[in-house]
Structure formats: C-alpha cells, structure tokens
Motif scaffolding. Structure first.
Motif, short mmCIF file in Angstrom:
data_model
loop_
_atom_site.label_atom_id
_atom_site.label_comp_id
_atom_site.label_asym_id
_atom_site.label_seq_id
_atom_site.Cartn_x
_atom_site.Cartn_y
_atom_site.Cartn_z
N ASP A 29 0.83 -1.21 0.00
CA ASP A 29 0.00 0.00 0.00
C ASP A 29 0.86 1.26 0.00
OD1 ASP A 29 -2.62 -0.72 -0.44
OD2 ASP A 29 -3.10 -0.99 1.67
N LEU A 30 0.27 2.32 -0.55
CA LEU A 30 0.96 3.60 -0.69
C LEU A 30 0.06 4.72 -0.17
CD1 LEU A 30 2.81 3.53 -4.14
CD2 LEU A 30 3.82 4.04 -1.92
N GLY A 31 -0.32 4.63 1.10
CA GLY A 31 -0.99 5.76 1.72
C GLY A 31 0.02 6.87 1.92
N ASP A 32 -0.25 7.77 2.84
CA ASP A 32 0.67 8.86 3.14
C ASP A 32 2.01 8.28 3.59
OD1 ASP A 32 2.02 11.09 4.04
OD2 ASP A 32 0.43 11.79 5.36
N ILE A 33 3.08 8.61 2.87
CA ILE A 33 4.39 8.05 3.20
C ILE A 33 5.39 9.14 3.63
CG2 ILE A 33 4.15 5.99 1.77
CD1 ILE A 33 5.83 7.38 -0.39
N HIS A 34 4.89 10.29 4.07
CA HIS A 34 5.78 11.36 4.49
C HIS A 34 6.60 10.98 5.73
CE1 HIS A 34 3.56 13.88 1.64
NE2 HIS A 34 4.60 14.68 1.70
N ALA A 35 6.15 10.00 6.50
CA ALA A 35 6.93 9.57 7.66
C ALA A 35 8.19 8.82 7.27
CB ALA A 35 6.06 8.68 8.57
N LEU A 36 8.26 8.35 6.02
CA LEU A 36 9.47 7.71 5.52
C LEU A 36 10.46 8.76 5.05
CD1 LEU A 36 7.97 4.80 3.36
CD2 LEU A 36 9.04 4.59 5.62
N SER A 37 11.73 8.54 5.29
CA SER A 37 12.76 9.45 4.81
C SER A 37 12.94 9.27 3.30
CB SER A 37 14.08 9.17 5.51
OG SER A 37 14.60 7.91 5.10
N PRO A 38 13.46 10.28 2.61
CA PRO A 38 13.76 10.09 1.18
C PRO A 38 14.64 8.87 0.92
CG PRO A 38 13.88 12.41 1.72
CD PRO A 38 13.70 11.68 3.02
N LYS A 39 15.59 8.63 1.80
CA LYS A 39 16.47 7.47 1.64
C LYS A 39 15.68 6.18 1.68
CE LYS A 39 20.58 5.24 3.64
NZ LYS A 39 21.61 5.32 4.71
N GLU A 40 14.72 6.08 2.60
CA GLU A 40 13.90 4.88 2.70
C GLU A 40 13.02 4.71 1.47
OE1 GLU A 40 13.18 4.25 7.47
OE2 GLU A 40 12.22 5.96 6.50
N ILE A 41 12.45 5.81 0.99
CA ILE A 41 11.58 5.74 -0.19
C ILE A 41 12.38 5.32 -1.43
CG2 ILE A 41 10.16 7.12 -1.77
CD1 ILE A 41 9.28 8.74 0.71
N ASP A 99 2.24 9.93 -5.42
CA ASP A 99 2.82 11.19 -5.90
C ASP A 99 4.18 11.46 -5.25
OD1 ASP A 99 0.53 11.41 -7.34
OD2 ASP A 99 -0.05 13.38 -6.59
N ARG A 100 4.30 11.18 -3.97
CA ARG A 100 5.60 11.42 -3.31
C ARG A 100 6.64 10.43 -3.82
NH1 ARG A 100 8.44 14.21 -0.09
NH2 ARG A 100 9.86 13.35 1.47
N LEU A 101 6.26 9.19 -4.01
CA LEU A 101 7.19 8.21 -4.59
C LEU A 101 7.65 8.67 -5.96
CD1 LEU A 101 8.52 5.36 -4.57
CD2 LEU A 101 6.40 4.50 -5.58
N LEU A 102 6.73 9.14 -6.77
CA LEU A 102 7.06 9.62 -8.11
C LEU A 102 7.99 10.82 -8.05
CD1 LEU A 102 6.52 9.51 -11.20
CD2 LEU A 102 4.54 10.98 -10.79
N ARG A 103 7.69 11.76 -7.16
CA ARG A 103 8.49 12.98 -7.09
C ARG A 103 9.94 12.69 -6.70
NH1 ARG A 103 6.85 18.61 -3.95
NH2 ARG A 103 8.62 19.84 -4.73
N LEU A 104 10.13 11.78 -5.76
CA LEU A 104 11.49 11.49 -5.29
C LEU A 104 12.29 10.64 -6.27
CD1 LEU A 104 10.86 10.87 -1.48
CD2 LEU A 104 12.12 12.77 -2.52
N THR A 105 11.62 9.83 -7.06
CA THR A 105 12.34 8.96 -8.00
C THR A 105 12.49 9.57 -9.38
OG1 THR A 105 10.25 7.81 -8.47
CG2 THR A 105 11.69 6.83 -6.81
N LEU A 106 11.74 10.64 -9.66
CA LEU A 106 11.81 11.28 -10.97
C LEU A 106 13.22 11.81 -11.24
CD1 LEU A 106 9.81 12.03 -13.27
CD2 LEU A 106 9.62 14.28 -12.21
N GLY A 107 13.71 11.58 -12.43
CA GLY A 107 15.05 12.05 -12.79
C GLY A 107 16.15 11.12 -12.35
N ILE A 125 -3.17 4.49 -12.69
CA ILE A 125 -1.79 4.97 -12.87
C ILE A 125 -1.75 6.03 -13.96
CG2 ILE A 125 0.46 4.30 -13.80
CD1 ILE A 125 0.33 3.42 -11.00
N GLU A 126 -2.42 5.76 -15.06
CA GLU A 126 -2.39 6.70 -16.18
C GLU A 126 -3.09 8.00 -15.82
OE1 GLU A 126 -3.94 4.43 -19.45
OE2 GLU A 126 -2.29 2.97 -19.32
N GLY A 174 -1.99 13.84 -14.83
CA GLY A 174 -2.25 15.07 -14.08
C GLY A 174 -1.09 16.04 -14.08
N TYR A 175 0.05 15.66 -14.65
CA TYR A 175 1.24 16.50 -14.67
C TYR A 175 1.70 16.74 -16.11
CZ TYR A 175 1.35 15.37 -9.71
OH TYR A 175 1.00 15.21 -8.39
#
Length: 336
Positions: free
Chosen positions: A33-45, A65-73, A90-91, A96-97
């Motif tokens: 599951d991918l609920g709110d994951i802000h409690a995870l550090s970027p390193k963990e994500i 969205d947070r997973l996408l933002r941190l892994t983009l690029g 997913i699509e 949306g961006y």
C-alpha cells in the motif's frame, strides 16, 4: 538470528495504511500500500523497488505522488501491482502533470505497472523520457496467484471483496540463511560481496560441484559450495508476512484469507470497527477487530498486528486491540 525482512507500519493505526518491508542485508525495500508516506525518509523511499497496492482508495494510494516525485530524474525501475483498473488509475495520476522536459533528463525512471484480474495479469511500461506515454503495448499472462518470484522470496496475492476487488498480499521467504561468523574466522574468510553471491547460489538448484571463489588478502580461495555451506551456513525456515486490509466480513472472504494467511509468522490485518458496530462494518465492507482476531487465530498466525482503525475510535485504540486479541486467543488453532 537476524531476520532477512524487517516489516513496520509507516503510520499509526488510525492513519493511512502502508507496510514498509526493509531488506536488512540489501539496499532495498518493498511496500504494501501507498498511503501517506511522508513519515518515511527520502532514503527509505528510494530503496523501494516494488509496491503492492490493495486498491486505489486515497488512503491507500495517495503516496504515489511522493514516490514519483522522489524517484523522478533517477535511473530507477519501479514495479507497481494493483487490482482491476489499476492501469487506468496509474495513467490518470501521470496525466495530471506536464512532462515536456523529461525527454532531456540524463537518467530516466521507468514504471512497470501490473493490473491483477481474476483470470489474467496485465502489465504496461511507462518511461519518463517518453513523457510516461500511455500507449505502450500491454502484456498479458495468466494469474496464478504469484506476482513476484525471486531466488530468495516471492510475493503472492488473492482477490478479496471490498465492494470492489481488493488484493491481499503474502511475502514468503524461501528459507533463511544465517552465516556463522565463528566459522568464517576459523576458515580465515572475511565477509564481503561474495557472501551475497553464495546465498543466491544456495537459493537456486545448484550443482554440488559448483565452486565459489572467495577473494583473500593474498590469493583467491575456492570452495565447493556444498562443503562451504556445511561449514558456514545455518539454514532455517523463512519468514512469512501477510497483509490484509479493507475487506468485508463474509464466509467467502474469511475462508480465503484464512487459507492464504495460514501459519504466517506475522499477519497484519485491519481492525476497523468494534464488534458492537459490526452492522456498520458490514455496510462499509470492513472487518471488526473481533473478526480480524478470529481470522488470525483460525489461520494459526504466529503474530497478530492490527491496524487501520476507524477515526471514530480515536480514544479507544486499546479496545480495538484488546478485542482482536481476544478473538485471536479464542479461535487460535481451530482451523479454517
């Protein structure tokens, strides 16, 4: 003995559902599951290689969205699995961006999204440099229950009823390999990357005459894998971790979960309502704490971990846990 997998709930029991499973001996993790994951550090994500989504209600999928933002690029592959209509979800997220600059990225994220249906699995690839183009061909294969199979572990799924198809997941470690440090010392061997290759070989149907080269300070030493395993490895049963949430109580759901979760070392299962509110639970397609405990007991789960409590019980979390525990103890060992 140290386990291979370290599971923990990302949020407390009243907030978004999300189980993070860290690979202790590898720079890797998977997530249920991918609920709110802000409690995870970027390193963990950034360690996440695979995400398994029960369904796409917001409290189970908003973290995409947070997973996408941190892994983009980044030059990274992410594999995501979800229920019927998951590819459309997913699509929709990706649409949306605006992606007009991504074709110039030096490194490109690739998302492999898989939709699990009763008869088949459908997979489509979305490339960052292609602006996450949604027209790539879809591959099809029969759904046998298995979603991911690697030498050391596998992840399987069942389809349950939440008034929509909702997936349950189980991680099975093939077996656990503990390295006897004293034996390494006695043989004059030092830990290193060779141990990973050694373990991976043990997970396969290896030839007993296979040689393992081990770098030494002065020269490479070679051992037959069978002989080395007898000297330095302690093989024990692997971990099993089952994750169940957002399912209505019915005989069909209950029997499917009990069979699926049977003898799990850890069963993470929602306990959304107190049993006095079981009629509300039925109309909302959730389990009561007692029902969750009964399922865990009848499945003979080694450890019961409850989560995903309704906010209406914000001051009564201990009652939900107690009710689940009572159901677990009452039904433990009584089978399906």
């Amino acid at each position: 003995m140290r386990p291979t997998f370290q599971p923990f709930l990302v949020n407390d029991s009243f907030h978004d559902a999300c189980l993070y499973i860290n690979f202790i001996f590898d720079n890797r993790a998977i997530i249920f599951d991918l609920g709110d994951i802000h409690a995870l550090s970027p390193k963990e994500i950034l360690k996440i290689s695979h995400g398994f989504i029960t369904h796409t209600h917001m409290d189970h999928f908003a973290g995409f969205d947070r997973l996408l933002r941190l892994t983009l690029g980044r030059n990274k592959n992410i594999h995501l699995f979800g229920p019927e209509d998951f590819l459309d979800n997913i699509e929709g997220k990706l649409a949306g961006y605006t992606w007009n600059l991504t074709q110039n990225y030096a490194e490109s994220l690739t998302i492999f999204a898989t939709e699990v249906r009763r008869e088949e699995i459908r997979t489509r690839t979305y490339e960052c440099r292609e602006r996450f183009y949604a027209g790539n061909p879809v591959s099809h294969r029969p759904f046998s229950g298995m979603l991911l199979s690697e030498p050391g572990f596998s992840v399987s799924a069942i389809i349950l009823d939440h008034d929509i198809p909702c997936l349950g997941f189980r991680l099975n470690e093939k077996f656990h390999i503990n390295i006897k440090k004293n034996a390494l010392t006695e043989l004059g061997l030092e830990p290193g990357p060779w141990l990973t290759a050694f373990k991976q070989t043990l997970y396969t149907d290896f030839d007993e005459n296979t040689e393992i080269p081990i770098p030494g300070r002065q020269q490479i030493r070679r051992f037959l894998i069978k002989d080395l395993a007898e000297k330095i490895a302690l093989v024990t049963p692997g971990q099993t971790i089952t994750y169940i949430t957002d399912v209505g109580w019915s005989e069909t759901n209950a029997e499917k979960i009990i069979d699926f979760a049977r003898d799990s070392d850890c069963l993470f299962i929602e306990s959304h309502f107190l049993d006095e509110d079981r009629q509300t639970a039925r109309t909302k397609f959730h389990l009561t704490a007692r029902q969750a405990g009964e399922i865990a007991g009848r499945a003979n789960a080694g450890r019961l971990i409850t989560f995903h409590y309704s906010p209406r019980y914000s001051e009564q979390g201990d009652l939900l846990e107690l009710e689940a525990r009572q159901g677990y103890e009452e039904f433990r060992g009584k089978g399906g």
